[in-house]
Design an enzyme around this catalytic site. Structure first.
Site, PDB file in Angstrom:
ATOM      1  N   HIS A  33       0.838  -1.205   0.000  1.00  0.00           N
ATOM      2  CA  HIS A  33       0.000   0.000   0.000  1.00  0.00           C
ATOM      3  C   HIS A  33       0.866   1.244   0.000  1.00  0.00           C
ATOM      4  O   HIS A  33       2.077   1.165   0.147  1.00  0.00           O
ATOM      5  CB  HIS A  33      -1.019  -0.013   1.140  1.00  0.00           C
ATOM      6  CG  HIS A  33      -0.449   0.097   2.528  1.00  0.00           C
ATOM      7  ND1 HIS A  33       0.404  -0.846   3.067  1.00  0.00           N
ATOM      8  CD2 HIS A  33      -0.621   1.036   3.499  1.00  0.00           C
ATOM      9  CE1 HIS A  33       0.707  -0.499   4.308  1.00  0.00           C
ATOM     10  NE2 HIS A  33       0.117   0.652   4.598  1.00  0.00           N
TER      11      HIS A  33
ATOM     12  N   HIS B 216       1.378   3.945   1.882  1.00  0.00           N
ATOM     13  CA  HIS B 216       1.931   4.713   3.009  1.00  0.00           C
ATOM     14  C   HIS B 216       3.458   4.767   2.958  1.00  0.00           C
ATOM     15  O   HIS B 216       4.119   3.789   2.603  1.00  0.00           O
ATOM     16  CB  HIS B 216       1.464   4.108   4.342  1.00  0.00           C
ATOM     17  CG  HIS B 216       0.021   4.393   4.635  1.00  0.00           C
ATOM     18  ND1 HIS B 216      -0.734   3.625   5.492  1.00  0.00           N
ATOM     19  CD2 HIS B 216      -0.802   5.373   4.172  1.00  0.00           C
ATOM     20  CE1 HIS B 216      -1.960   4.122   5.553  1.00  0.00           C
ATOM     21  NE2 HIS B 216      -2.033   5.175   4.760  1.00  0.00           N
TER      22      HIS B 216
ATOM     23  N   ASP C  71       5.732   4.615   5.159  1.00  0.00           N
ATOM     24  CA  ASP C  71       6.500   3.633   5.933  1.00  0.00           C
ATOM     25  C   ASP C  71       6.491   2.256   5.253  1.00  0.00           C
ATOM     26  O   ASP C  71       6.975   1.269   5.824  1.00  0.00           O
ATOM     27  CB  ASP C  71       5.992   3.541   7.380  1.00  0.00           C
ATOM     28  CG  ASP C  71       4.573   3.025   7.502  1.00  0.00           C
ATOM     29  OD1 ASP C  71       3.694   3.495   6.747  1.00  0.00           O
ATOM     30  OD2 ASP C  71       4.337   2.136   8.345  1.00  0.00           O
ATOM     31  N   HIS C  72       5.974   2.186   4.016  1.00  0.00           N
ATOM     32  CA  HIS C  72       6.022   0.944   3.228  1.00  0.00           C
ATOM     33  C   HIS C  72       6.687   1.133   1.862  1.00  0.00           C
ATOM     34  O   HIS C  72       7.155   0.163   1.285  1.00  0.00           O
ATOM     35  CB  HIS C  72       4.605   0.366   3.074  1.00  0.00           C
ATOM     36  CG  HIS C  72       4.026  -0.023   4.401  1.00  0.00           C
ATOM     37  ND1 HIS C  72       4.004  -1.306   4.868  1.00  0.00           N
ATOM     38  CD2 HIS C  72       3.528   0.748   5.397  1.00  0.00           C
ATOM     39  CE1 HIS C  72       3.503  -1.327   6.094  1.00  0.00           C
ATOM     40  NE2 HIS C  72       3.204  -0.092   6.440  1.00  0.00           N
TER      41      HIS C  72
ATOM     42  N   HIS D 269      -7.615  -0.834   5.863  1.00  0.00           N
ATOM     43  CA  HIS D 269      -6.602   0.132   6.329  1.00  0.00           C
ATOM     44  C   HIS D 269      -6.471   1.247   5.287  1.00  0.00           C
ATOM     45  O   HIS D 269      -6.511   2.425   5.617  1.00  0.00           O
ATOM     46  CB  HIS D 269      -5.282  -0.621   6.524  1.00  0.00           C
ATOM     47  CG  HIS D 269      -4.127   0.232   6.915  1.00  0.00           C
ATOM     48  ND1 HIS D 269      -4.049   0.886   8.125  1.00  0.00           N
ATOM     49  CD2 HIS D 269      -2.967   0.534   6.256  1.00  0.00           C
ATOM     50  CE1 HIS D 269      -2.899   1.555   8.181  1.00  0.00           C
ATOM     51  NE2 HIS D 269      -2.230   1.357   7.060  1.00  0.00           N
TER      52      HIS D 269
ATOM     53  N   ASP E 243      -0.367  -3.948   6.080  1.00  0.00           N
ATOM     54  CA  ASP E 243      -1.036  -3.428   7.273  1.00  0.00           C
ATOM     55  C   ASP E 243      -2.495  -3.885   7.317  1.00  0.00           C
ATOM     56  O   ASP E 243      -3.349  -3.215   7.903  1.00  0.00           O
ATOM     57  CB  ASP E 243      -0.978  -1.888   7.307  1.00  0.00           C
ATOM     58  CG  ASP E 243       0.404  -1.367   7.699  1.00  0.00           C
ATOM     59  OD1 ASP E 243       1.308  -2.178   7.956  1.00  0.00           O
ATOM     60  OD2 ASP E 243       0.559  -0.127   7.742  1.00  0.00           O
TER      61      ASP E 243
ATOM     62  N   HIS F 195       4.497  -4.702  10.487  1.00  0.00           N
ATOM     63  CA  HIS F 195       4.953  -4.049  11.721  1.00  0.00           C
ATOM     64  C   HIS F 195       5.182  -5.042  12.850  1.00  0.00           C
ATOM     65  O   HIS F 195       4.481  -6.054  12.951  1.00  0.00           O
ATOM     66  CB  HIS F 195       3.904  -3.038  12.212  1.00  0.00           C
ATOM     67  CG  HIS F 195       3.797  -1.805  11.373  1.00  0.00           C
ATOM     68  ND1 HIS F 195       4.536  -0.672  11.604  1.00  0.00           N
ATOM     69  CD2 HIS F 195       3.040  -1.530  10.275  1.00  0.00           C
ATOM     70  CE1 HIS F 195       4.232   0.255  10.700  1.00  0.00           C
ATOM     71  NE2 HIS F 195       3.318  -0.242   9.870  1.00  0.00           N
TER      72      HIS F 195
END
Ligand code: ZN
Ligand code: FE
Length: 241
Positions: free
Chosen positions: A56, A58, A60-61, A114, A133, A171
């Protein structure tokens, strides 16, 4: 022939995943959000990279996607539905599409909740699930864009995968998820056993993931929710926990 999956700790509590097709040596990295540790992990695994898989959009990915592809020219795969907000894709995929890693095939599963465009990848040759996520060990992603109905449908698809599927999530949230899970399901013996295992793993400095889908089905309060209203209730409680 099998696919192996190795977690690469990045940022504060994220995992990228290094996938390898043991038959051909073909290698993929999932959710590369930080360059140096990922590049080091690829070098340590033989310096080959065939593919980047994105779950996805975001940061942090995906943040180091272009840095990693500049170092190792490779094919970048992500959701067609989110092509406008992902790094430049070489292959845009939809539910039911397959991606080839060496001789192994990964199936794309739409898992909104999400984010609306979230996808997971399932490799039967592991079996390995890259759950991003959507599904965490003992938890699930926050409903940032989707509804409880979306997430319930997504988790229902994941629950139907083989019990020995290794769940490779985005995570290291397991210990804090465990505190919530125990609060809402204190008499669950399988959960208590899993929490003891997680605490030992983390005390030893080891990742708590991947977990097994069969264990998640017995212990994860979001997979145990029998209907959309129950899932919405558990998600709401977790958001305030
Ligand atoms: Zn996210
Ligand atoms: Fe994330």
């Amino acid at each position: 022939m099998t696919i192996t999956a190795q977690p690469v700790p990045i940022l504060n509590d994220n995992y990228a995943w290094l996938l390898k097709d043991t038959e051909t040596g073909a290698t993929a990295i999932v959710d590369p959000a930080e360059g140096p540790p990922i590049i080091a992990a690829i070098e340590a695994a033989g310096g080959r990279l065939d593919m980047i898989l994105l779950t996805h959009h975001h940061g942090d990915h995906v943040a180091a996607t272009d840095e990693v592809r500049a170092r190792f020219p490779c094919t970048v795969v992500g959701a067609a539905a989110d092509a406008h907000r992902l790094p430049k894709l070489d292959i845009a995929v939809r539910e039911g599409d397959t991606v080839a890693l060496g001789n192994a095939r990964g199936r794309v599963i739409d898992t909104p909740g999400h984010t609306n465009g979230q996808i997971n990848f399932f490799f039967p040759e592991g079996p390995v699930l890259l759950s991003g996520d959507t599904l965490f060990s003992l938890g699930c992603g926050r409903l940032i864009e989707g509804t409880a109905a979306d997430m319930f449908g997504s988790l229902a698809k994941l629950k139907a995968l083989p019990g020995d599927t290794l769940v490779c999530c985005g995570h290291e949230y397991t210990e804090s998820n465990a505190r919530f899970a125990l609060a809402v399901d204190p008499d669950n013996a399988a959960l208590r056993a899993r929490v003891a295992e997680v605490r030992a793993q983390r005390a030893a400095g080891k990742p708590s993931v991947p977990s097994r889908m069969a264990d998640e089905c017995q212990t994860n309060p979001f997979l145990l929710a029998p209907d959309i209203a129950s899932l919405a209730d558990v998600r709401g409680k977790k958001d305030k926990f």
